[in-house]
Design an enzyme around this catalytic site. Structure first.
Site, PDB file in Angstrom:
ATOM      1  N   SER A  10       0.179   7.158   7.220  1.00 19.20           N
ATOM      2  CA  SER A  10      -0.393   6.848   5.780  1.00 19.20           C
ATOM      3  C   SER A  10      -0.178   8.095   4.922  1.00 19.20           C
ATOM      4  O   SER A  10       0.855   8.645   4.977  1.00 19.20           O
ATOM      5  CB  SER A  10      -1.814   6.384   5.992  1.00 19.20           C
TER       6      SER A  10
ATOM      7  N   TYR B 188       2.708   2.394  -4.189  1.00 18.71           N
ATOM      8  CA  TYR B 188       2.781   3.171  -3.218  1.00 18.71           C
ATOM      9  C   TYR B 188       1.282   3.643  -2.576  1.00 18.71           C
ATOM     10  O   TYR B 188       1.131   3.196  -1.294  1.00 18.71           O
ATOM     11  CB  TYR B 188       3.200   4.652  -3.376  1.00 18.71           C
TER      12      TYR B 188
ATOM     13  N   LYS C 261      -0.115   2.583   1.052  1.00 23.27           N
ATOM     14  CA  LYS C 261      -0.736   3.696   2.214  1.00 23.27           C
ATOM     15  C   LYS C 261      -2.137   3.046   2.621  1.00 23.27           C
ATOM     16  O   LYS C 261      -2.555   3.270   3.657  1.00 23.27           O
ATOM     17  CB  LYS C 261      -0.514   4.801   1.442  1.00 23.27           C
TER      18      LYS C 261
END
Length: 311
Positions: free
Chosen positions: A168, A198, A202
């Site tokens: 992550s 993004y 994550k």
């Protein structure tokens, strides 16, 4: 911990108590490392080979991977194996898993390391998903779930848990939830910035890892997620000059970034870390509150299952 405090904690972590020299002998163990043609993926493969694991490098391009395999062979005396994997194409992901299943009966370590970061907003997967979520989360979900039979088989055979390690980022802290209407291409997705998309992907990595831990922890799978550190790799190729000026001074060499996922994937003490979030350099950390939402994690898992049900 506030976002600012977490950023500084991630940017300036304490010295690692773990080094690659601590990795035990991995003879007889098989690993897959996705996104292993550059950056921390290559460093992860190298360390695993040095400690005698059999390693599949799961990447899009064989032409790009072949010279890396040769270089690693010269450096370690061991030869990794190429596995064609394009996480942005779901049917190809399924083919990649089938290819592995045709060759091996077990899998001891799955490093879901590949990722896309802040590409142009118009970039989507071949199946019409946001490129970042489609690659970072959906592609890895399908690949992992297709490989569950060999992960579970390895755990039964060895009496030791198989590891699934999901890379992550501290960027997950920016995301407060999963906005499901932005995961496929459309007007709502286009209103989001690549940076926010993004961060959402994550967060998705952690939620997936946690739900995998809940569903399969009692069957011999240890699922973790991690922030590998602020690193200088090809992942920054789409970052703007402004972003690089803001954050580039904090970036560390790629080999340091491999430490946390190698620790998670190989060390005896991390067998007890099912569902944990780890951070640089090789330590347990605390993710944001949204990542610990069990209802959101289940909803995401259900959504992911729905997307691949007809393949």
């Amino acid at each position: 911990m506030s976002i600012v405090a977490a950023f500084f904690d991630d940017a300036f972590p304490p010295k690692s108590k773990f080094s690659v020299d601590d990795i035990p002998d991995l003879t007889g163990k098989i690993a897959i490392v996705t996104g292993s043609s550059a950056g921390i993926g290559v460093e992860t493969v190298k360390a695993l080979l040095i400690h005698n694991a059999k390693v599949y490098m799961a990447n899009r391009s064989e032409a790009k991977t072949a010279p890396i395999i040769q270089k690693l062979k010269e450096e370690t005396g061991k030869e990794a194996i190429f596995l064609k994997l394009d996480l942005s194409n779901l049917r190809q992901v399924k083919q990649a898993a089938a290819e592995y299943l045709s060759k091996e009966n077990e899998l001891h370590m799955l490093f879901n390391n590949a990722g896309v970061m802040v590409p142009p907003i118009e970039n989507i997967t071949s199946d019409g998903y946001d490129l970042q979520f489609g690659t970072n989360v959906l592609g890895h979900f399908l690949f992992t779930t297709q490989l569950l039979p060999v992960l579970l088989s390895a755990a039964r055979t060895t009496g030791k848990p198989s590891r699934v390690i999901n890379t992550s980022s501290n960027a997950h802290r920016i995301a407060k939830t999963i906005e499901f209407e932005t995961l496929k291409d459309g007007p709502k997705r286009l209103k989001k910035s690549p940076s926010n998309l993004y961060a959402q992907s994550k967060l998705g990595n952690i939620l997936f890892a946690n739900e995998l831990a809940r569903r399969y922890g009692d069957q011999g799978i240890v699922s973790t997620s991690l922030h590998p550190g602020l690193l200088r790799t090809e992942l920054q190729r789409d970052m703007s000059k402004t972003q690089m000026r803001l954050f580039g001074w904090t970036f560390q060499p790629a080999e340091k970034g491999a430490l946390t996922q190698l620790w998670a994937g190989t060390m005896p003490e991390t067998e007890a870390y099912n569902g944990k979030y780890l951070s640089a350099w090789a330590r347990v950390s605390q993710p944001n509150a949204a990542s610990q939402d069990t209802v959101l994690a289940k909803n995401l898992w259900d959504w992911l299952e729905d997307q691949v049900a007809q393949l």
